[in-house]
Design an enzyme around this catalytic site. Structure first.
Site, PDB file in Angstrom:
ATOM      1  N   ILE A 273     -19.918 -16.917  -5.332  1.00 24.60           N
ATOM      2  CA  ILE A 273     -20.292 -15.999  -4.684  1.00 24.60           C
ATOM      3  C   ILE A 273     -21.100 -16.684  -3.940  1.00 24.60           C
ATOM      4  CG2 ILE A 273     -22.489 -14.195  -4.600  1.00 24.60           C
ATOM      5  CD1 ILE A 273     -21.053 -13.332  -7.150  1.00 24.60           C
TER       6      ILE A 273
ATOM      7  N   ALA B 192     -28.503 -12.383  -8.444  1.00 26.63           N
ATOM      8  CA  ALA B 192     -27.872 -12.710  -9.924  1.00 26.63           C
ATOM      9  C   ALA B 192     -27.927 -11.490 -11.042  1.00 26.63           C
ATOM     10  CB  ALA B 192     -28.843 -14.070  -9.946  1.00 26.63           C
ATOM     11  N   ARG B 193     -29.272 -11.650 -11.551  1.00 26.48           N
ATOM     12  CA  ARG B 193     -29.801 -10.651 -12.521  1.00 26.48           C
ATOM     13  C   ARG B 193     -31.155 -10.912 -12.514  1.00 26.48           C
ATOM     14  NH1 ARG B 193     -24.918  -9.292 -12.025  1.00 26.48           N
ATOM     15  NH2 ARG B 193     -23.629  -8.667 -13.586  1.00 26.48           N
TER      16      ARG B 193
ATOM     17  N   ASP C 102     -31.238  -6.791  -5.355  1.00 25.53           N
ATOM     18  CA  ASP C 102     -29.942  -5.887  -5.690  1.00 25.53           C
ATOM     19  C   ASP C 102     -30.165  -5.981  -6.913  1.00 25.53           C
ATOM     20  OD1 ASP C 102     -27.782  -4.388  -5.368  1.00 25.53           O
ATOM     21  OD2 ASP C 102     -26.714  -5.573  -6.401  1.00 25.53           O
TER      22      ASP C 102
ATOM     23  N   GLU D  14     -32.784  -2.216 -15.924  1.00 27.40           N
ATOM     24  CA  GLU D  14     -32.399  -1.182 -15.046  1.00 27.40           C
ATOM     25  C   GLU D  14     -31.869   0.508 -15.234  1.00 27.40           C
ATOM     26  OE1 GLU D  14     -29.254  -2.948 -13.110  1.00 27.40           O
ATOM     27  OE2 GLU D  14     -30.494  -4.429 -12.161  1.00 27.40           O
TER      28      GLU D  14
ATOM     29  N   HIS E  47     -28.593  -1.743  -7.783  1.00 28.25           N
ATOM     30  CA  HIS E  47     -27.707  -2.514  -8.368  1.00 28.25           C
ATOM     31  C   HIS E  47     -25.835  -2.380  -7.561  1.00 28.25           C
ATOM     32  CE1 HIS E  47     -26.445  -5.527 -12.074  1.00 28.25           C
ATOM     33  NE2 HIS E  47     -25.645  -5.904 -10.905  1.00 28.25           N
TER      34      HIS E  47
ATOM     35  N   ALA F 118     -24.488  -3.856  -4.621  1.00 28.75           N
ATOM     36  CA  ALA F 118     -24.953  -4.983  -3.026  1.00 28.75           C
ATOM     37  C   ALA F 118     -23.099  -5.131  -3.346  1.00 28.75           C
ATOM     38  CB  ALA F 118     -25.607  -5.749  -2.639  1.00 28.75           C
TER      39      ALA F 118
END
Length: 342
Positions: A173, A254-255, A279, A284, A303, A305
């Site tokens: 990525i 990423a996170r 994202d 979440e 979340h 993308a």
């Protein structure tokens, strides 16, 4: 494993892709879509969890017990996978970042082979990173505000070319992000793991995470594209958020736990940061009371993308290739490395 492997499809998959897997090799398919979460959108591998009857639960447990290979993890009781699936040798995940999941449910304890979906989401995630950066470079929020007010005023916008982009994480990525930003003229710095070497021609320089603080003050666009590991947890802490120059843009694919969300929110609220395209988040779904929802310089993506219309086709291709490798005792693509957490 038996001569004819039993393959459990443990997530919803369109029948055409199940048929493609079955046709690719001599195998026994275990697939009962009515026993698993139903997708809420195309390529959804979460979905609405069903309430199984006692009989359905026994059927699901019997499928787990018989499986040699699984396409995704057990949605119902992942922590019990090693017990409920004693014959299982390999799981192909549908996500690239499975480290947190694996550690949370103790799946790194045994000898189970796991492969990730790394690379299958590189293009859509890199496109989101580029779109997020351009959203603020081109002042799309300002254009929208003027449009809503029916106000015509010519103005000067920015350009990405010549700006300094720092990409944290140089897996498939991150490399794709570097390539895209480089093509549009950005000056790209890559940030990778200490002690590793990387070949990313689209970067001007590559530094290690230990050198982050030397490049952040000169960063116009910070793109987080690394896996969540103990080393990257809170990697961009409050001190490092403060090192970003005025007007910088943050993109997180990423996170959420990679960056101090409170410090990020404060920097956005004060106007020190130009904007953020996010994202992923620490919690979440993003809580309704989060300030991030209403800040005009924040682009919120739920979340999603990485979820492109072609995802399941790409995942099926990866699984079929790995299945052939697995049966031929050849190295698998995207092998999960326990020591690295990805």
């Amino acid at each position: 494993m038996s001569t004819v492997p039993k393959i459990l499809i443990a997530t919803y998959l369109e029948p055409e892709f199940v048929d493609r897997i079955a046709a690719s090799a001599s195998c026994e398919m275990l697939y009962a879509p009515e026993l698993m979460p139903q997708p809420e959108f195309v390529n959804d591998h979460g979905g609405q969890r069903p309430t199984l009857t006692d009989q359905q639960e026994q059927t699901w447990l019997a499928m787990l017990a018989a499986a040699d290979v699984a396409f995704d993890f057990d949605w119902r009781a992942p922590a019990e996978l090693l017990t409920n699936a004693p014959n299982l040798r390999w799981v192909q995940a549908t996500s690239a970042g499975i480290g947190g999941f694996v550690r949370r449910y103790g799946l790194d304890r045994g000898e189970l082979i796991m492969t990730t979906a790394a690379g299958t989401h590189a293009a859509p995630l890199a496109e989101f990173a580029l779109a997020g950066a351009l959203h603020f470079v081109k002042d799309v929020p300002g254009l929208q505000q003027s449009q809503r007010a029916h106000h015509w005023q010519r103005h000067v916008s920015g350009q990405l070319a010549g700006r300094r982009a720092t990409v944290v994480g140089l897996g498939s990525i991150g490399r794709r992000v570097c390539d895209m930003f480089h093509v549009l003229g950005a000056r790209v710095t890559g940030v990778g793991r200490a002690g590793h070497t990387y070949d990313v021609p689209s970067t001007e320089q590559i530094v290690s995470t230990a050198e982050l603080e030397t490049v952040l003050p000169d960063t116009d666009v910070l793109i987080l594209a690394c896996p969540l590991t103990p080393e990257t947890l809170d990697l961009i802490d409050a001190k490092r958020v403060a090192l970003l120059p005025a007007g910088a843009i943050v993109v997180n694919i990423a996170r959420g736990q990679v960056i101090d969300e409170e410090a990020l929110t404060s920097a956005l609220e004060s106007g020190h940061l130009r904007g953020a395209a996010l994202d992923v988040f620490q919690c979440e779904p993003l809580p309704v009371e989060s300030l991030l929802w209403d800040l005009p310089n924040v682009l919120v993506s739920p979340h999603s993308a990485s979820t492109a219309a072609e995802e399941n086709a790409v995942l099926t291709d990866l699984f079929i290739d790995n299945l052939q490798r697995f049966r031929a005792d050849q190295p698998l693509r995207n092998l999960y490395r326990r020591e690295f957490g990805y």
